[in-house]
Scaffold this motif. Structure first.
Motif, PDB file in Angstrom:
ATOM      1  N   GLN A   1      -4.666  16.841   2.267  1.00  0.00           N
ATOM      2  CA  GLN A   1      -5.527  17.538   3.215  1.00  0.00           C
ATOM      3  C   GLN A   1      -6.423  18.558   2.512  1.00  0.00           C
ATOM      4  OE1 GLN A   1      -3.334  19.887   6.087  1.00  0.00           O
ATOM      5  NE2 GLN A   1      -1.833  20.529   4.598  1.00  0.00           N
ATOM      6  N   PRO A   2      -7.620  18.802   3.103  1.00  0.00           N
ATOM      7  CA  PRO A   2      -8.060  18.175   4.359  1.00  0.00           C
ATOM      8  C   PRO A   2      -9.034  17.019   4.171  1.00  0.00           C
ATOM      9  CG  PRO A   2      -9.447  20.058   3.877  1.00  0.00           C
ATOM     10  CD  PRO A   2      -8.469  19.939   2.726  1.00  0.00           C
ATOM     11  N   LYS A   3      -9.378  16.634   2.916  1.00  0.00           N
ATOM     12  CA  LYS A   3     -10.537  15.744   2.800  1.00  0.00           C
ATOM     13  C   LYS A   3     -10.346  14.516   1.921  1.00  0.00           C
ATOM     14  CE  LYS A   3     -12.679  18.442  -0.947  1.00  0.00           C
ATOM     15  NZ  LYS A   3     -13.935  19.089  -1.387  1.00  0.00           N
ATOM     16  N   PHE A   4      -9.154  14.257   1.363  1.00  0.00           N
ATOM     17  CA  PHE A   4      -9.005  13.125   0.462  1.00  0.00           C
ATOM     18  C   PHE A   4      -7.920  12.164   0.938  1.00  0.00           C
ATOM     19  CE2 PHE A   4     -10.821  16.110  -2.747  1.00  0.00           C
ATOM     20  CZ  PHE A   4     -11.943  15.354  -3.045  1.00  0.00           C
ATOM     21  N   LEU A   5      -8.227  10.873   0.839  1.00  0.00           N
ATOM     22  CA  LEU A   5      -7.248   9.806   1.010  1.00  0.00           C
ATOM     23  C   LEU A   5      -7.340   8.913  -0.218  1.00  0.00           C
ATOM     24  CD1 LEU A   5      -7.652   8.763   4.751  1.00  0.00           C
ATOM     25  CD2 LEU A   5      -5.474   9.283   3.659  1.00  0.00           C
ATOM     26  N   TYR A   6      -6.218   8.676  -0.870  1.00  0.00           N
ATOM     27  CA  TYR A   6      -6.168   7.764  -2.005  1.00  0.00           C
ATOM     28  C   TYR A   6      -5.476   6.487  -1.545  1.00  0.00           C
ATOM     29  CZ  TYR A   6      -7.194  12.140  -4.265  1.00  0.00           C
ATOM     30  OH  TYR A   6      -7.774  13.332  -4.604  1.00  0.00           O
ATOM     31  N   VAL A   7      -5.959   5.343  -1.990  1.00  0.00           N
ATOM     32  CA  VAL A   7      -5.446   4.086  -1.462  1.00  0.00           C
ATOM     33  C   VAL A   7      -5.188   3.096  -2.587  1.00  0.00           C
ATOM     34  CG1 VAL A   7      -7.785   3.201  -1.032  1.00  0.00           C
ATOM     35  CG2 VAL A   7      -5.857   2.246   0.225  1.00  0.00           C
ATOM     36  N   ALA A   8      -4.059   2.400  -2.490  1.00  0.00           N
ATOM     37  CA  ALA A   8      -3.739   1.275  -3.372  1.00  0.00           C
ATOM     38  C   ALA A   8      -3.627   0.035  -2.495  1.00  0.00           C
ATOM     39  CB  ALA A   8      -2.423   1.530  -4.113  1.00  0.00           C
ATOM     40  N   ILE A   9      -4.251  -1.052  -2.935  1.00  0.00           N
ATOM     41  CA  ILE A   9      -4.333  -2.276  -2.133  1.00  0.00           C
ATOM     42  C   ILE A   9      -3.383  -3.326  -2.709  1.00  0.00           C
ATOM     43  CG2 ILE A   9      -5.874  -4.078  -1.250  1.00  0.00           C
ATOM     44  CD1 ILE A   9      -8.194  -2.086  -1.694  1.00  0.00           C
ATOM     45  N   HIS A  10      -2.609  -3.968  -1.829  1.00  0.00           N
ATOM     46  CA  HIS A  10      -1.632  -4.975  -2.234  1.00  0.00           C
ATOM     47  C   HIS A  10      -2.010  -6.332  -1.650  1.00  0.00           C
ATOM     48  CE1 HIS A  10       0.324  -1.075  -2.502  1.00  0.00           C
ATOM     49  NE2 HIS A  10       1.183  -1.587  -3.345  1.00  0.00           N
ATOM     50  N   ASP A  11      -1.653  -7.388  -2.389  1.00  0.00           N
ATOM     51  CA  ASP A  11      -1.986  -8.735  -1.929  1.00  0.00           C
ATOM     52  C   ASP A  11      -0.924  -9.257  -0.966  1.00  0.00           C
ATOM     53  OD1 ASP A  11       0.197  -9.573  -3.493  1.00  0.00           O
ATOM     54  OD2 ASP A  11      -1.079 -10.136  -5.191  1.00  0.00           O
ATOM     55  N   ALA A  12      -1.083 -10.504  -0.547  1.00  0.00           N
ATOM     56  CA  ALA A  12      -0.163 -11.095   0.432  1.00  0.00           C
ATOM     57  C   ALA A  12       1.234 -11.314  -0.135  1.00  0.00           C
ATOM     58  CB  ALA A  12      -0.726 -12.420   0.942  1.00  0.00           C
ATOM     59  N   ARG A  13       1.372 -11.213  -1.458  1.00  0.00           N
ATOM     60  CA  ARG A  13       2.689 -11.343  -2.098  1.00  0.00           C
ATOM     61  C   ARG A  13       3.337  -9.984  -2.340  1.00  0.00           C
ATOM     62  NH1 ARG A  13       0.855 -14.894  -7.121  1.00  0.00           N
ATOM     63  NH2 ARG A  13      -0.772 -13.278  -7.045  1.00  0.00           N
ATOM     64  N   TYR A  14       2.746  -8.931  -1.762  1.00  0.00           N
ATOM     65  CA  TYR A  14       3.284  -7.564  -1.775  1.00  0.00           C
ATOM     66  C   TYR A  14       3.124  -6.855  -3.108  1.00  0.00           C
ATOM     67  CZ  TYR A  14       5.648  -9.392   2.407  1.00  0.00           C
ATOM     68  OH  TYR A  14       5.927  -9.978   3.611  1.00  0.00           O
TER      69      TYR A  14
ATOM     70  N   GLU B   1       0.602  -4.894  -5.977  1.00  0.00           N
ATOM     71  CA  GLU B   1      -0.666  -4.176  -6.031  1.00  0.00           C
ATOM     72  C   GLU B   1      -1.720  -4.997  -6.767  1.00  0.00           C
ATOM     73  OE1 GLU B   1      -2.585   0.098  -7.511  1.00  0.00           O
ATOM     74  OE2 GLU B   1      -0.612  -0.543  -8.238  1.00  0.00           O
ATOM     75  N   ILE B   2      -2.939  -4.971  -6.247  1.00  0.00           N
ATOM     76  CA  ILE B   2      -4.067  -5.631  -6.894  1.00  0.00           C
ATOM     77  C   ILE B   2      -4.662  -4.680  -7.924  1.00  0.00           C
ATOM     78  CG2 ILE B   2      -6.329  -6.681  -6.544  1.00  0.00           C
ATOM     79  CD1 ILE B   2      -5.467  -7.278  -3.659  1.00  0.00           C
ATOM     80  N   ASN B   3      -4.827  -5.152  -9.142  1.00  0.00           N
ATOM     81  CA  ASN B   3      -5.390  -4.328 -10.208  1.00  0.00           C
ATOM     82  C   ASN B   3      -6.902  -4.552 -10.244  1.00  0.00           C
ATOM     83  OD1 ASN B   3      -6.155  -3.051 -12.562  1.00  0.00           O
ATOM     84  ND2 ASN B   3      -4.390  -3.752 -13.743  1.00  0.00           N
ATOM     85  N   TYR B   4      -7.657  -3.539  -9.827  1.00  0.00           N
ATOM     86  CA  TYR B   4      -9.116  -3.649  -9.814  1.00  0.00           C
ATOM     87  C   TYR B   4      -9.735  -3.090 -11.095  1.00  0.00           C
ATOM     88  CZ  TYR B   4      -8.817  -4.793  -4.856  1.00  0.00           C
ATOM     89  OH  TYR B   4      -8.539  -5.390  -3.659  1.00  0.00           O
ATOM     90  N   GLY B   5      -8.977  -3.046 -12.162  1.00  0.00           N
ATOM     91  CA  GLY B   5      -9.483  -2.467 -13.400  1.00  0.00           C
ATOM     92  C   GLY B   5      -9.410  -0.959 -13.320  1.00  0.00           C
ATOM     93  N   ARG B   6      -8.168  -0.445 -13.218  1.00  0.00           N
ATOM     94  CA  ARG B   6      -7.937   0.962 -12.947  1.00  0.00           C
ATOM     95  C   ARG B   6      -8.586   1.852 -14.004  1.00  0.00           C
ATOM     96  NH1 ARG B   6      -2.603   0.830 -12.725  1.00  0.00           N
ATOM     97  NH2 ARG B   6      -2.599   0.356 -10.515  1.00  0.00           N
ATOM     98  N   ASN B   7      -9.312   2.846 -13.528  1.00  0.00           N
ATOM     99  CA  ASN B   7      -9.914   3.837 -14.413  1.00  0.00           C
ATOM    100  C   ASN B   7      -9.424   5.203 -13.961  1.00  0.00           C
ATOM    101  OD1 ASN B   7     -11.447   5.517 -15.973  1.00  0.00           O
ATOM    102  ND2 ASN B   7     -13.396   5.045 -14.966  1.00  0.00           N
ATOM    103  N   LEU B   8      -8.319   5.661 -14.576  1.00  0.00           N
ATOM    104  CA  LEU B   8      -7.665   6.870 -14.107  1.00  0.00           C
ATOM    105  C   LEU B   8      -8.444   8.141 -14.445  1.00  0.00           C
ATOM    106  CD1 LEU B   8      -3.957   6.054 -14.963  1.00  0.00           C
ATOM    107  CD2 LEU B   8      -5.175   5.689 -12.837  1.00  0.00           C
ATOM    108  N   ARG B   9      -9.429   8.029 -15.331  1.00  0.00           N
ATOM    109  CA  ARG B   9     -10.115   9.240 -15.766  1.00  0.00           C
ATOM    110  C   ARG B   9     -11.559   9.314 -15.251  1.00  0.00           C
ATOM    111  NH1 ARG B   9      -7.481  12.266 -19.242  1.00  0.00           N
ATOM    112  NH2 ARG B   9      -5.645  11.459 -20.280  1.00  0.00           N
ATOM    113  N   ASN B  10     -11.834   8.640 -14.153  1.00  0.00           N
ATOM    114  CA  ASN B  10     -13.178   8.665 -13.581  1.00  0.00           C
ATOM    115  C   ASN B  10     -13.335   9.940 -12.754  1.00  0.00           C
ATOM    116  OD1 ASN B  10     -15.635   8.212 -12.465  1.00  0.00           O
ATOM    117  ND2 ASN B  10     -15.080   6.341 -11.383  1.00  0.00           N
TER     118      ASN B  10
END
Length: 349
Positions: free
Chosen positions: A90-103, A105-114
């Motif tokens: 709160q109050p302004k950020f939502l972080y999201v990780a997306i998972h596929d149908a096999r449960y 997480e989908i790796n979208y080329g994570r860039n942790l230092r952006n």
């Protein structure tokens, strides 16, 4: 209980969610008066999206993502049976990780230092994230996804230790079925009973391959993370966040008494250095976060960060000042007792 995040919850992609997306009622009822509009949504690859929302007029007055949601949906090619793990700060950020149908997480080329945004993992960096749904009428076992089982099953320890965000450890046995799927069994029933887990609830797993460590979080029937402290026995000792291997450190860890989680780190340098290596993943703390450390000599702020070339985290900026003030030397052993997600008490042996 959520640690660094104020709330964590899952949402499933179902039909007719391309143009708008509803949040859970418990989350909506709590934050709708204070959450910024639009809210900033960051994915695990560091991309930031601005999404506006409205509140449904009919009960239960849920928050509905509208403006900007369809662009997000199409960019990540979301499909029915995809699953999204939201972490709200709160109050302004939502972080999201997306998972596929096999449960998994989908790796979208994570860039942790952006930029300055922290990454989604609740325990720092991890090798793979996935979840499992507790089966109906089967309190004794839990099946893990086939993809994870085949990729990492040969390296998992027996028994497997599951660590919650409060730092408590639970040892469970596991077998591998003929099709290659891992099934948790001996000890899993005790975990279910301890946390009051029910059929169809979700279990989120973070696996750290380098440390061979498995962290878990539990989500109830409303897909909201449970309050772990509500299930803690009063007055019981907590345990190490990461159990040490060096004999002296292990001896100290076995005899340290606290109701708070803690970790142990030996000093192996003869003079104070710029960083303390081999800090374990800290529950509820993201990479590049400030950590407050206190003892009878004073209080310091150190940076919890990633040391280039190593798999573990470290204490960086600010550590040298602490080590100098506390006169840390080779042979000392430090116990860091967790008072809050980013607040630790230092004990020196």
């Amino acid at each position: 209980m959520p640690t660094l995040a104020d709330f964590r919850f899952f949402r499933f992609i179902i039909p007719n969610t391309k143009n708008q997306f509803r949040m859970p009622a418990p989350f909506s009822n709590t934050v709708r008066k204070n959450m910024s509009n639009p809210v900033e949504v960051s994915t695990t690859n560091g991309q930031l999206w601005s999404i506006s929302w409205v509140v449904e007029e009919e009960h239960p007055h849920r928050i509905v993502f509208t403006g900007g949601w369809r662009a997000f949906y199409e960019h990540y090619r979301l499909r029915i049976r995809n699953t999204m793990l939201f972490s709200y700060h709160q109050p302004k950020f939502l972080y999201v990780a997306i998972h596929d149908a096999r449960y998994c997480e989908i790796n979208y080329g994570r860039n942790l230092r952006n930029g300055s945004l922290p990454a989604i993992p609740a325990h720092g960096n991890y090798t793979v994230q996935f979840f499992a749904i507790i089966p109906v009428n089967d309190p004794d076992t839990l099946m893990l996804p086939l993809r994870f089982s085949r990729d990492y099953g040969r390296s998992l320890p027996r028994p497997l230790t599951l660590t919650t965000p409060t730092g408590h450890h639970h040892r469970v046995g596991w077998n591998m079925e003929p099709n290659g799927r891992i099934v948790l069994h001996g000890g899993w029933d005790a975990v279910r009973e301890h946390y009051g887990l029910r059929d169809q609830w979700l279990v989120l797993f973070h696996y750290h391959e380098a440390q061979n460590t498995m962290y878990v979080m539990f989500f109830n029937g409303h897909t909201m993370e449970i309050n772990y402290l509500a299930h803690a026995e009063p007055g019981t000792d907590s345990t190490c966040i990461s159990y040490p291997t060096a004999p002296k450190s292990r001896h100290i860890a076995d005899r340290f008494r606290s109701t708070n989680p803690f970790f142990v780190n030996p000093i192996v340098h003869r003079l104070p250095t710029r960083f303390l290596p081999n800090v374990p993943p800290l529950p509820g703390v993201y990479e590049d976060s400030p950590i407050s450390i206190t003892n009878e000599r004073g209080a310091w702020t150190v940076q919890y960060t990633h040391y280039v070339g190593r798999t573990n985290e470290c204490f960086g900026m600010g550590w040298c000042a602490l080590a100098t003030a506390c006169q840390l030397r080779h042979g000392h052993v430090c116990v860091f007792e967790r008072l809050a997600p980013q607040d630790y008490r230092l004990h020196i042996y």
